[in-house]
Design a protein around this motif. Structure first.
Motif, PDB file in Angstrom:
ATOM      1  N   ASP A 121       5.166 -26.834  13.514  1.00  0.00           N
ATOM      2  CA  ASP A 121       5.299 -26.627  14.952  1.00  0.00           C
ATOM      3  C   ASP A 121       4.625 -27.749  15.736  1.00  0.00           C
ATOM      4  O   ASP A 121       5.074 -28.118  16.826  1.00  0.00           O
ATOM      5  CB  ASP A 121       4.686 -25.285  15.367  1.00  0.00           C
ATOM      6  N   MET A 122       3.542 -28.284  15.173  1.00  0.00           N
ATOM      7  CA  MET A 122       2.814 -29.343  15.861  1.00  0.00           C
ATOM      8  C   MET A 122       3.449 -30.716  15.661  1.00  0.00           C
ATOM      9  O   MET A 122       2.997 -31.701  16.261  1.00  0.00           O
ATOM     10  CB  MET A 122       1.356 -29.362  15.394  1.00  0.00           C
ATOM     11  N   GLY A 123       4.479 -30.799  14.824  1.00  0.00           N
ATOM     12  CA  GLY A 123       5.234 -32.040  14.695  1.00  0.00           C
ATOM     13  C   GLY A 123       5.114 -32.763  13.378  1.00  0.00           C
ATOM     14  O   GLY A 123       5.724 -33.822  13.188  1.00  0.00           O
ATOM     15  N   LEU A 124       4.327 -32.226  12.439  1.00  0.00           N
ATOM     16  CA  LEU A 124       4.231 -32.861  11.129  1.00  0.00           C
ATOM     17  C   LEU A 124       5.434 -32.488  10.272  1.00  0.00           C
ATOM     18  O   LEU A 124       5.975 -31.380  10.376  1.00  0.00           O
ATOM     19  CB  LEU A 124       2.941 -32.447  10.428  1.00  0.00           C
ATOM     20  N   GLU A 125       5.822 -33.403   9.407  1.00  0.00           N
ATOM     21  CA  GLU A 125       6.897 -33.130   8.453  1.00  0.00           C
ATOM     22  C   GLU A 125       6.266 -32.620   7.165  1.00  0.00           C
ATOM     23  O   GLU A 125       5.470 -33.311   6.542  1.00  0.00           O
ATOM     24  CB  GLU A 125       7.691 -34.407   8.178  1.00  0.00           C
ATOM     25  N   ILE A 126       6.597 -31.403   6.781  1.00  0.00           N
ATOM     26  CA  ILE A 126       6.033 -30.780   5.593  1.00  0.00           C
ATOM     27  C   ILE A 126       7.129 -30.652   4.536  1.00  0.00           C
ATOM     28  O   ILE A 126       8.191 -30.076   4.795  1.00  0.00           O
ATOM     29  CB  ILE A 126       5.466 -29.379   5.901  1.00  0.00           C
ATOM     30  N   THR A 127       6.861 -31.206   3.352  1.00  0.00           N
ATOM     31  CA  THR A 127       7.817 -31.141   2.244  1.00  0.00           C
ATOM     32  C   THR A 127       7.194 -30.373   1.091  1.00  0.00           C
ATOM     33  O   THR A 127       6.108 -30.725   0.621  1.00  0.00           O
ATOM     34  CB  THR A 127       8.210 -32.551   1.765  1.00  0.00           C
ATOM     35  N   ARG A 128       7.871 -29.324   0.655  1.00  0.00           N
ATOM     36  CA  ARG A 128       7.393 -28.515  -0.457  1.00  0.00           C
ATOM     37  C   ARG A 128       8.227 -28.830  -1.691  1.00  0.00           C
ATOM     38  O   ARG A 128       9.446 -28.808  -1.637  1.00  0.00           O
ATOM     39  CB  ARG A 128       7.513 -27.024  -0.131  1.00  0.00           C
ATOM     40  N   THR A 129       7.567 -29.152  -2.798  1.00  0.00           N
ATOM     41  CA  THR A 129       8.262 -29.411  -4.054  1.00  0.00           C
ATOM     42  C   THR A 129       7.621 -28.567  -5.148  1.00  0.00           C
ATOM     43  O   THR A 129       6.629 -27.871  -4.920  1.00  0.00           O
ATOM     44  CB  THR A 129       8.187 -30.899  -4.445  1.00  0.00           C
ATOM     45  N   SER A 130       8.163 -28.658  -6.351  1.00  0.00           N
ATOM     46  CA  SER A 130       7.614 -27.896  -7.473  1.00  0.00           C
ATOM     47  C   SER A 130       6.262 -28.437  -7.923  1.00  0.00           C
ATOM     48  O   SER A 130       5.523 -27.764  -8.633  1.00  0.00           O
ATOM     49  CB  SER A 130       8.589 -27.930  -8.656  1.00  0.00           C
ATOM     50  N   THR A 131       5.921 -29.653  -7.500  1.00  0.00           N
ATOM     51  CA  THR A 131       4.664 -30.257  -7.954  1.00  0.00           C
ATOM     52  C   THR A 131       3.633 -30.427  -6.845  1.00  0.00           C
ATOM     53  O   THR A 131       2.488 -30.782  -7.133  1.00  0.00           O
ATOM     54  CB  THR A 131       4.936 -31.642  -8.575  1.00  0.00           C
ATOM     55  N   GLY A 132       4.004 -30.179  -5.605  1.00  0.00           N
ATOM     56  CA  GLY A 132       3.012 -30.353  -4.546  1.00  0.00           C
ATOM     57  C   GLY A 132       3.578 -30.148  -3.165  1.00  0.00           C
ATOM     58  O   GLY A 132       4.739 -29.754  -2.983  1.00  0.00           O
ATOM     59  N   ILE A 133       2.735 -30.426  -2.176  1.00  0.00           N
ATOM     60  CA  ILE A 133       3.095 -30.319  -0.764  1.00  0.00           C
ATOM     61  C   ILE A 133       2.736 -31.646  -0.109  1.00  0.00           C
ATOM     62  O   ILE A 133       1.626 -32.147  -0.276  1.00  0.00           O
ATOM     63  CB  ILE A 133       2.325 -29.182  -0.064  1.00  0.00           C
ATOM     64  N   THR A 134       3.676 -32.205   0.643  1.00  0.00           N
ATOM     65  CA  THR A 134       3.435 -33.468   1.344  1.00  0.00           C
ATOM     66  C   THR A 134       3.460 -33.235   2.842  1.00  0.00           C
ATOM     67  O   THR A 134       4.346 -32.553   3.361  1.00  0.00           O
ATOM     68  CB  THR A 134       4.482 -34.521   0.972  1.00  0.00           C
ATOM     69  N   SER A 135       2.471 -33.799   3.523  1.00  0.00           N
ATOM     70  CA  SER A 135       2.403 -33.774   4.981  1.00  0.00           C
ATOM     71  C   SER A 135       2.547 -35.207   5.482  1.00  0.00           C
ATOM     72  O   SER A 135       1.863 -36.105   4.987  1.00  0.00           O
ATOM     73  CB  SER A 135       1.067 -33.174   5.441  1.00  0.00           C
ATOM     74  N   ARG A 136       3.427 -35.399   6.456  1.00  0.00           N
ATOM     75  CA  ARG A 136       3.695 -36.768   6.941  1.00  0.00           C
ATOM     76  C   ARG A 136       3.825 -36.745   8.463  1.00  0.00           C
ATOM     77  O   ARG A 136       4.452 -35.849   9.034  1.00  0.00           O
ATOM     78  CB  ARG A 136       4.985 -37.293   6.317  1.00  0.00           C
ATOM     79  N   LYS A 137       3.225 -37.735   9.110  1.00  0.00           N
ATOM     80  CA  LYS A 137       3.387 -37.862  10.554  1.00  0.00           C
ATOM     81  C   LYS A 137       4.642 -38.673  10.842  1.00  0.00           C
ATOM     82  O   LYS A 137       4.796 -39.800  10.369  1.00  0.00           O
ATOM     83  CB  LYS A 137       2.168 -38.541  11.185  1.00  0.00           C
ATOM     84  N   VAL A 138       5.542 -38.089  11.635  1.00  0.00           N
ATOM     85  CA  VAL A 138       6.813 -38.753  11.932  1.00  0.00           C
ATOM     86  C   VAL A 138       7.019 -38.972  13.425  1.00  0.00           C
ATOM     87  O   VAL A 138       7.988 -39.597  13.834  1.00  0.00           O
ATOM     88  CB  VAL A 138       7.995 -37.937  11.366  1.00  0.00           C
ATOM     89  N   GLY A 139       6.115 -38.450  14.243  1.00  0.00           N
ATOM     90  CA  GLY A 139       6.253 -38.595  15.692  1.00  0.00           C
ATOM     91  C   GLY A 139       4.983 -38.125  16.369  1.00  0.00           C
ATOM     92  O   GLY A 139       3.904 -38.109  15.778  1.00  0.00           O
ATOM     93  N   SER A 140       5.108 -37.733  17.610  1.00  0.00           N
ATOM     94  CA  SER A 140       3.943 -37.273  18.364  1.00  0.00           C
ATOM     95  C   SER A 140       3.516 -35.882  17.897  1.00  0.00           C
ATOM     96  O   SER A 140       4.291 -35.141  17.285  1.00  0.00           O
ATOM     97  CB  SER A 140       4.245 -37.261  19.865  1.00  0.00           C
ATOM     98  N   ILE A 141       2.263 -35.525  18.199  1.00  0.00           N
ATOM     99  CA  ILE A 141       1.708 -34.226  17.834  1.00  0.00           C
ATOM    100  C   ILE A 141       1.721 -33.324  19.068  1.00  0.00           C
ATOM    101  O   ILE A 141       1.295 -33.724  20.152  1.00  0.00           O
ATOM    102  CB  ILE A 141       0.272 -34.376  17.290  1.00  0.00           C
ATOM    103  N   ASN A 142       2.200 -32.117  18.884  1.00  0.00           N
ATOM    104  CA  ASN A 142       2.285 -31.150  19.965  1.00  0.00           C
ATOM    105  C   ASN A 142       1.106 -30.175  19.902  1.00  0.00           C
ATOM    106  O   ASN A 142       0.646 -29.811  18.818  1.00  0.00           O
ATOM    107  CB  ASN A 142       3.578 -30.330  19.858  1.00  0.00           C
ATOM    108  N   GLY A 143       0.636 -29.748  21.044  1.00  0.00           N
ATOM    109  CA  GLY A 143      -0.368 -28.698  21.079  1.00  0.00           C
ATOM    110  C   GLY A 143       0.250 -27.352  20.753  1.00  0.00           C
ATOM    111  O   GLY A 143       1.475 -27.190  20.694  1.00  0.00           O
ATOM    112  N   MET A 144      -0.607 -26.360  20.517  1.00  0.00           N
ATOM    113  CA  MET A 144      -0.099 -25.022  20.226  1.00  0.00           C
ATOM    114  C   MET A 144      -1.153 -23.991  20.614  1.00  0.00           C
ATOM    115  O   MET A 144      -2.328 -24.318  20.817  1.00  0.00           O
ATOM    116  CB  MET A 144       0.263 -24.866  18.750  1.00  0.00           C
TER     117      MET A 144
END
Length: 428
Positions: A273-296
Motif C-alpha cells: 500500500d505504501m508503494g513497495l514492490e513485494i515479490t513472494r517466491t518459494s525461497t524468499g520475499i523480495t522488497s523493492r522500491k519502484v517509485g514514491s512512498i505513500n503515507g498510510m
C-alpha cells in the motif's frame, strides 16, 4: 560488553542483498522451556544466539538443568533438575521467565521466581497467567518481589482469556500438559509462536488441537514415550518484516530467506500500500522500491492484525513518505519511546494518547551529529532506520536493547551496503 558500545550510522546508499532470517526469539524462549518438560535430551535448531538465551543457560544451570550449544543445535536436558527456586535477578530481567514455571512444577510441584521484567513500554500485567493457573488448581503465594506457585494436583478445566495475550496462552498451554484431563482455552492468541509451541508439545506426545485459532484444547499424555527430540524454531517474523522496510527508506531491494510469508501477511499488504514492490517466491520475499512512498493510517492489533512490534520500525519508513501517516497502537498505548528520541534528530511527531502523527518528508529535516538512546529493541530499530537517510552521523546508545532481538544486526546491515559501525563508548 554491549553496555560499553554504541552504533554509528551514516547516510546509506541504496541497499542490495540477501539475508537469511534468524530463528524467532519469542518462539525459542518458550520452546526452551517446553523442552525442559521432556524427560530426555531435546535438540532445538535455529535458536538465536541472544543475551536472553545466555541468561537462560545461566539460570537453568543453577537449578541443575543442562543446556549447551553444539554446532547449529541448542541442547536441553532437564532430567537432573535439583531445585525449584529460579534466580531472582535473572527472572526479573526478562519477561519470558514465566515459561519455566511448568517444567519445575512437573519436577517439584512448586516453583519460586521473580515477577517478570523486560522492555519498558507500558503495563503488561500477568493477571491472566495467575487466573489461568488458579483455574487449573495451582496456588500462588506472593512474597514481595517474587512469588511461589504450588501445584500438587492440577486438573483439566475450561478458561476464557479476558484479553488476548500470546504469553499467557503459551504459558498456560505448557502448564495444562501437567493436568489430569482435558483443558479448553478460549479467546486465545493465534500467533505463529503459539502454533510453534503446540507443534512441539504434540511431537512430545500430547494432543493439542486448535492452536492458531481462538480455541485450544489440550489433552495431556501422562504415559509419554520418552525419547530424544529434534525440532526447528520458526523464523523471526518481526526481524523479517523490519528488514523488508529498508528499500523504502534508502532505495534498492532486499531479499529475505528462511521467512514464512503467511506470518507477515498484514505487513506485506501495508508495504505494498505504501508503494513497495513485494515479490513472494518459494525461497524468499523480495522488497523493492519502484517509485514514491505513500503515507498510510496504521492501526495495530493482535495477530493476524498488524503487529505492535512492527509499528515503530514502520514509523521510520513513514518519515520518508510523500504524504502524511498516523500510527494507532491498540496493543500497548505507551509504545512511543522513539518519539522523544526522534526529536533529537529534528523530527517532531505529533502524539495524542496512543496515536502518533507523521507528516512525511521528514528526511528534509534530519539533522547530522545526533546522539539518541535505544529504549527498547523496536524503538532502537526505528531510530536506526530513520538515521539511514540523514546527512552526517547518528550515534545510537543503549544498544544492548537492540542486541536483545538481533543476532547479527551490524553484520547483516553491512552486507546490504549500509554504513554502520559498532564502536566503543569513550569513558569520560
Amino acid at each position: 560488553m554491549q553496555e560499553n558500545q554504541y552504533i554509528a550510522v551514516q547516510k546509506s546508499p541504496a541497499v542490495h542483498g540477501n539475508i537469511a532470517i534468524q530463528g524467532s526469539k519469542n518462539s525459542a524462549l518458550a520452546l526452551v522451556a517446553a523442552a525442559c518438560l521432556n524427560d530426555n535430551v531435546v535438540h532445538l535448531k535455529n535458536v538465536p544466539d541472544l543475551r536472553d538465551f545466555r541468561l537462560i543457560e545461566k539460570m537453568l544451570a543453577k537449578v541443575g538443568i543442562h543446556t549447551s550449544r553444539e554446532a547449529e543445535e541448542f541442547l536441553v536436558d532437564a532430567r537432573l533438575a535439583t531445585d525449584y527456586v529460579l534466580d531472582f535477578d535473572i527472572t526479573a530481567d526478562f519477561r519470558a521467565s514465566y515459561y519455566f514455571i511448568a517444567p519445575l512444577l512437573k519436577k517439584f510441584k512448586k516453583v519460586t521466581l521473580s515477577y517478570p521484567g523486560g522492555d519498558d513500554f507500558g503495563s503488561r500485567p500477568i493477571d491472566q497467567h495467575f487466573k489461568g493457573m488458579k483455574k487449573l488448581g495451582a496456588r500462588i503465594e506472593p512474597e514481595g518481589s517474587h512469588y511461589t506457585v504450588y501445584a500438587d494436583n492440577l486438573v483439566g478445566t475450561e478458561f476464557h482469556f479476558e484479553v488476548v495475550t500470546s504469553g499467557a496462552t503459551i504459558n498456560l498451554m505448557l502448564i495444562a500438559t501437567l493436568a489430569s484431563g482435558k483443558t479448553t482455552f478460549t479467546n486465545c492468541a493465534t500467533d505463529p509462536e503459539v502454533v510453534d509451541v503446540a507443534n512441539f508439545l504434540n511431537l512430545m506426545g500430547h494432543h493439542i488441537v486448535g492452536a492458531g485459532t481462538d480455541t485450544i484444547t489440550i489433552t495431556p499424555n501422562q504415559n509419554l514415550h520418552i525419547h530424544e527430540l529434534k525440532y526447528t524454531v520458526i523464523p523471526d517474523r518481526l526481524i523479517a518484516g523490519s528488514l523488508l522496510m529498508l528499500p523504502g527508506i534508502v532505495g534498492g531491494d532486499v531479499t529475505i530467506t528462511n521467512a514464512i510469508p503467511e506470518h507477515l501477511a498484514s505487513l506485506l499488504f501495508a508495504l505494498e500500500d505504501m508503494g513497495l514492490e513485494i515479490t513472494r517466491t518459494s525461497t524468499g520475499i523480495t522488497s523493492r522500491k519502484v517509485g514514491s512512498i505513500n503515507g498510510m493510517r496504521l492501526v495495530t492489533g493482535m495477530y493476524p492484525l498488524f503487529a505492535t512490534d512492527l509499528q515503530q520500525p514502520l514509523t521510520a519508513l513513514m518519515l520518508y513518505a510523500d504524504t502524511p501517516s498516523s500510527v494507532q497502537d491498540n496493543v500497548y498505548y505507551n509504545r512511543f519511546s522513539h518519539v522523544e528520541e526522534l526529536a533529537k534528530m529534528g523530527i517532531h511527531l505529533g502524539r495524542q494518547n496512543n496515536v502518533a502523527f507523521i507528516h512525511g518528508h521528514h528526511y528534509r529535516d534530519l539533522v547530522a551529529d545526533a546522539d539518541v538512546n535505544c529504549r527498547d529493541v523496536r524503538a532502537g530499530t526505528c531510530l536506526l532506520f530513520a538515521a539511514l537517510g540523514a546527512e552526517g552521523e547518528t550515534r545510537l546508545h543503549d544498544v544492548k536493547h537492540l542486541f536483545r532481538g538481533y543476532e547479527n544486526l551490524v553484520g547483516d546491515l553491512s552486507s546490504l551496503g549500509i554504513n554502520i559501525e559498532l564502536r566503543q563508548e569513550v569513558e569520560v
